[in-house]
Design an enzyme around this catalytic site. Structure first.
Site, short mmCIF file in Angstrom:
data_model
loop_
_atom_site.label_atom_id
_atom_site.label_comp_id
_atom_site.label_asym_id
_atom_site.label_seq_id
_atom_site.Cartn_x
_atom_site.Cartn_y
_atom_site.Cartn_z
N ARG A 81 0.84 -1.20 0.00
CA ARG A 81 0.00 0.00 0.00
C ARG A 81 0.87 1.25 0.00
O ARG A 81 0.54 2.24 -0.66
CB ARG A 81 -0.95 -0.02 1.20
N LYS A 183 -2.56 6.52 1.43
CA LYS A 183 -2.34 6.96 2.81
C LYS A 183 -1.39 8.17 2.80
O LYS A 183 -0.24 8.10 3.24
CB LYS A 183 -1.80 5.80 3.65
N GLU A 219 -16.05 6.37 4.73
CA GLU A 219 -15.34 5.85 5.91
C GLU A 219 -15.25 6.95 6.94
O GLU A 219 -15.87 8.00 6.79
CB GLU A 219 -13.96 5.30 5.50
N1 PLP Z 1 -9.13 4.30 6.68
C1 PLP Z 1 -8.31 5.29 7.02
C2 PLP Z 1 -8.61 6.66 6.54
C3 PLP Z 1 -7.18 5.02 7.82
O1 PLP Z 1 -6.35 5.99 8.18
C4 PLP Z 1 -6.95 3.69 8.25
C5 PLP Z 1 -5.78 3.37 9.05
O2 PLP Z 1 -4.79 2.88 8.61
C6 PLP Z 1 -7.85 2.70 7.86
C7 PLP Z 1 -8.93 3.04 7.08
C8 PLP Z 1 -7.66 1.29 8.29
O3 PLP Z 1 -6.67 0.66 7.53
P1 PLP Z 1 -5.87 -0.55 8.11
O4 PLP Z 1 -6.85 -1.58 8.48
O5 PLP Z 1 -4.99 -0.98 6.99
O6 PLP Z 1 -5.11 -0.04 9.28
C1 COI Z 2 -3.98 3.26 11.61
O1 COI Z 2 -4.99 2.67 11.99
O2 COI Z 2 -2.88 2.71 11.57
C2 COI Z 2 -4.04 4.64 11.18
O3 COI Z 2 -3.14 5.07 10.53
C3 COI Z 2 -5.18 5.47 11.57
C4 COI Z 2 -4.78 6.71 12.26
C5 COI Z 2 -6.00 7.52 12.41
C6 COI Z 2 -4.11 6.46 13.56
#
Ligand code: PLP
Ligand code: COI
Length: 340
Positions: A81, A183, A219
């Site tokens: 990612r 991200k 989201e």
């Molecule tokens: N959506 C956003 C905007 C995020 O910042 C995060 C955090 O990483 C997620 C979703 C969840 O992603 P993940 O499950 O890969 O941590």
């Molecule tokens: C994560 O879940 O790792 C994120 O980057 C989300 C952030 C809002 C702490």
């Protein structure tokens, strides 16, 4: 020796740990990188990251298993990612195998900060990259730094597994064809006003709808949505402008393969939300945080699971996912990376 930290009372904050990984990109190549002691970053006042926000990050966690090993969860997907993010931001990709190695090395070097099994805390790992040389015309930097630090954390939302209240946001998070699916730091900079305003009004998070029509669920600022239907299906929004959460992708597998549930990954209209039985936020930081109520400009959507505890299906998903992450339940091939 485990550090003397009150693990069970940690919130989601920054605690400096001993070592961080740093690699520099210059003249078209990454150097070999090193683990260093200095937590400070020094760079030009005109660095591209400072002027034009050329920065991106990842987030994952390391866990202590019941039998005392240290592991992390699907770091290869974070590496992938970040590579996708870098392409979109005109940043050089950090090779995916080196990303995983840097995560492993940084966690190993900070092993004393990995919270013990059963403490409710974990070691959060933050890989990130930024354009570091001076740029004044709007263009990408030529020099970059890739870093990984770690910090022990507790629950992202106060109260841990207690259901939270969120609101439908009047601000948009991501434009169609914009950067919502990567991200990038900029996605979080623009969410700061919305989250401060939400907190001021007593909400834990914002539910963002699609910017074009404001009819579909996207989201929150830091997590994807999961919904449970009254007949026990998992429904989770599909959109080109949300972050492809690794937790959400993993939960889809857990629901189908471990719990025998039907999974629907599709557009979710806001109008449907009132009919779901349970709602949760999923992500690395959020794990699964149950949502008890959503406020939409004076109208309340109260889920039948209530405000006291997680709904029963959310709980099953939570227990199975965290059981896999902490080595109590056998993981699908390749999901667990042994660190120590
Ligand atoms: N959506 C956003 C905007 C995020 O910042 C995060 C955090 O990483 C997620 C979703 C969840 O992603 P993940 O499950 O890969 O941590
Ligand atoms: C994560 O879940 O790792 C994120 O980057 C989300 C952030 C809002 C702490």
């Amino acid at each position: 020796m485990s550090k003397n930290i009150d693990w069970s009372n940690l919130g989601f904050g920054y605690i400096e740990t001993d070592k961080r990984f740093v690699s520099n990109y210059k003249d078209g190549a990454w150097d070999e990188g090193a683990l260093i002691d200095d937590p400070m970053v020094t760079m030009s006042e005109c660095a591209c990251v400072l002027q034009y926000a050329q920065t991106c990050f990842e987030g994952l966690k390391a866990y202590t298993t019941e039998d005392g090993r240290i592991v992390c969860f699907r770091p290869d997907l974070n590496a992938q990612r970040m590579a996708d993010t870098c392409k979109r931001l005109e940043m050089p990709e950090f090779p995916e195998d080196r990303f995983v190695q840097a995560v492993v090395d940084t966690v190993k070097a900070n092993a004393d900060y990995v919270p013990p099994f059963g403490s409710g805390a974990t070691l959060y790992i933050r890989p990130y990259m930024f354009g570091s040389n001076a740029v004044i015309g709007v263009k990408p930097a030529d020099e970059y730094q890739f870093r990984v630090f770690t910090t022990p954390v507790g629950p992202y939302f106060k109260g841990g597994a207690k259901p939270i209240v969120i609101r439908v946001s009047d601000f948009d998070r991501a434009a169609p064809h914009g950067t919502g699916h990567i991200k990038a730091g900029l996605n979080y900079a623009m969410s700061l006003h919305a989250i401060v305003d939400a907190h001021d009004k007593g909400y834990a998070e914002n539910m963002y709808l699609d910017a074009a029509t404001r009819t579909k669920v996207e989201e929150t600022g830091g997590a994807n949505f999961i919904f449970i239907t009254k007949d026990g299906k998992l429904v989770t929004p599909k959109s080109d402008s949300i972050l492809p959460s690794i937790t959400r992708r993993s939960l889809m597998v857990v629901a189908e393969k471990y719990l025998g549930m039907t999974v629907e990954h599709r557009e979710v209209y806001f109008d449907e939300v009132k009919d779901f039985a349970e709602c949760g936020l999923c992500g690395t930081a959020a794990v699964i945080s149950p949502v008890g109520r959503i406020d939409d400009h004076g109208k309340e959507i109260c889920f039948p699971s209530g405000m006291d505890e997680m709904g029963p299906v959310t709980k099953k998903l939570y227990d199975t996912l965290t059981g896999i992450q902490m080595g109590k339940i056998e993981a699908p091939e390749g999901w667990i990376k042994e660190i120590k």
